[in-house]
Design an enzyme around this catalytic site. Sequence first.
Site, short mmCIF file in Angstrom:
data_model
loop_
_atom_site.label_atom_id
_atom_site.label_comp_id
_atom_site.label_asym_id
_atom_site.label_seq_id
_atom_site.Cartn_x
_atom_site.Cartn_y
_atom_site.Cartn_z
CG ASP A 144 -7.89 4.20 -1.00
OD1 ASP A 144 -7.56 3.87 0.16
OD2 ASP A 144 -7.10 4.67 -1.82
CG HIS B 279 -1.86 1.09 1.32
ND1 HIS B 279 -1.50 2.34 1.78
CD2 HIS B 279 -3.16 1.17 0.96
CE1 HIS B 279 -2.56 3.13 1.70
NE2 HIS B 279 -3.58 2.45 1.20
#
Length: 353
Positions: free
Chosen positions: A311, A185
């Site tokens: 997200d 990430h």
Amino acid sequence: MSIPTPAKVPYRRIATEEAFAPKEMLEIYNKILAKGNTDVGFANLMGFYMSSPSDRAKHIMRCLEDLDDIRLGHMNESGVDVQVIALTSPGVQIMDKETAVAFAPVANDILAEACKRHPTRFVGMITVAPQDPHAAAKEIERGVNKLGMHSVVINSHTHGEYLSDPKFWEIFEAAEANDTPIYLHPNSLPKDMIKPFLEAGLDGAVYGFGVETGLHALRIITAGVFDRFPKLRMVIGHMGEALPFWAYRLDYMHNATVKSKRYEAIKPTLRKPSDYLKSNFYITNSGVAWEPAIKFSQEFMGVDRVLYAMDYPYQYAPEEVGFLDNMKMSDADKLAFFQTNAEHVFKIPHAKP
Ligand code: 1DF
Ligand code: MN
């Protein structure tokens, strides 16, 4: 603006790059920020979210801390059935080694408790401290065997260091042995990279994050990690941080660079960079609710390697769920995108919508 009621659809929507931040971690962040000499990217990013009076910052902090009704309310109103949740970036990776090693299990326990409270809605990723690769490997084992989690999150670089360095490879060994994919990430940019991004205000999720995380994934590929750990699987968000779009040129220039022996760091790999993308990576569409990019990625990666992600809370945009529901795509491919790929990658029990 009113939020459209999510359509009834023949698949579960499993969002795979969703973030949380326990207040115990925010207390540690506050101490780091108060010292004043911390990492520029971190101070700029979390300094903003933790102190800005803007609507965006307040909304995000409120959502990040919650693992109950606020989050479930947003999931219900946007039609997200399951969130795969990870400790928000940078997580323990901004901490000193001792603090990071001590706090990773605390964060994992907090997340595991939330998953127990909401077993059909939340799935957790294991946080690890790359600062101590051996401790990280042990925490992967504990996460799998004691907490029932089946994936790992690493927020890109750790104090400017990359997992392409073999000193970190005990983490890859543990991830491969425990069959836990690593979600690579984004993080804020390391100090040696941030200047030209920061002065233009482009260091964050708008662009800098993607550039740096794509670079990190590519460094892992060209360092030969997947020749050493052929069963290792990684996940990258934001449409594969654009690497699928780069693939042709990466293959050509990687080969040319290897042949010219120009760099000590670029050694031959068994396969082309794009081969590793297609056989060791999954990508998610976090932040990119855009049909042409998703279709292209499915064509390049294969339909079973492209997954849905929202997200949350950084891009809590409920209308995007409708854009994606309405993509011109076969029912089978949409089922794979929203549901079954995530069930396979994150070992989520299969269920009907
Ligand atoms: C942002 C986006 C911040 C993402 C994040 O972590 C983050 C943002 C602090 O929009 O500032 O993880 N993201 O995943 O896109
Ligand atoms: Mn994210």
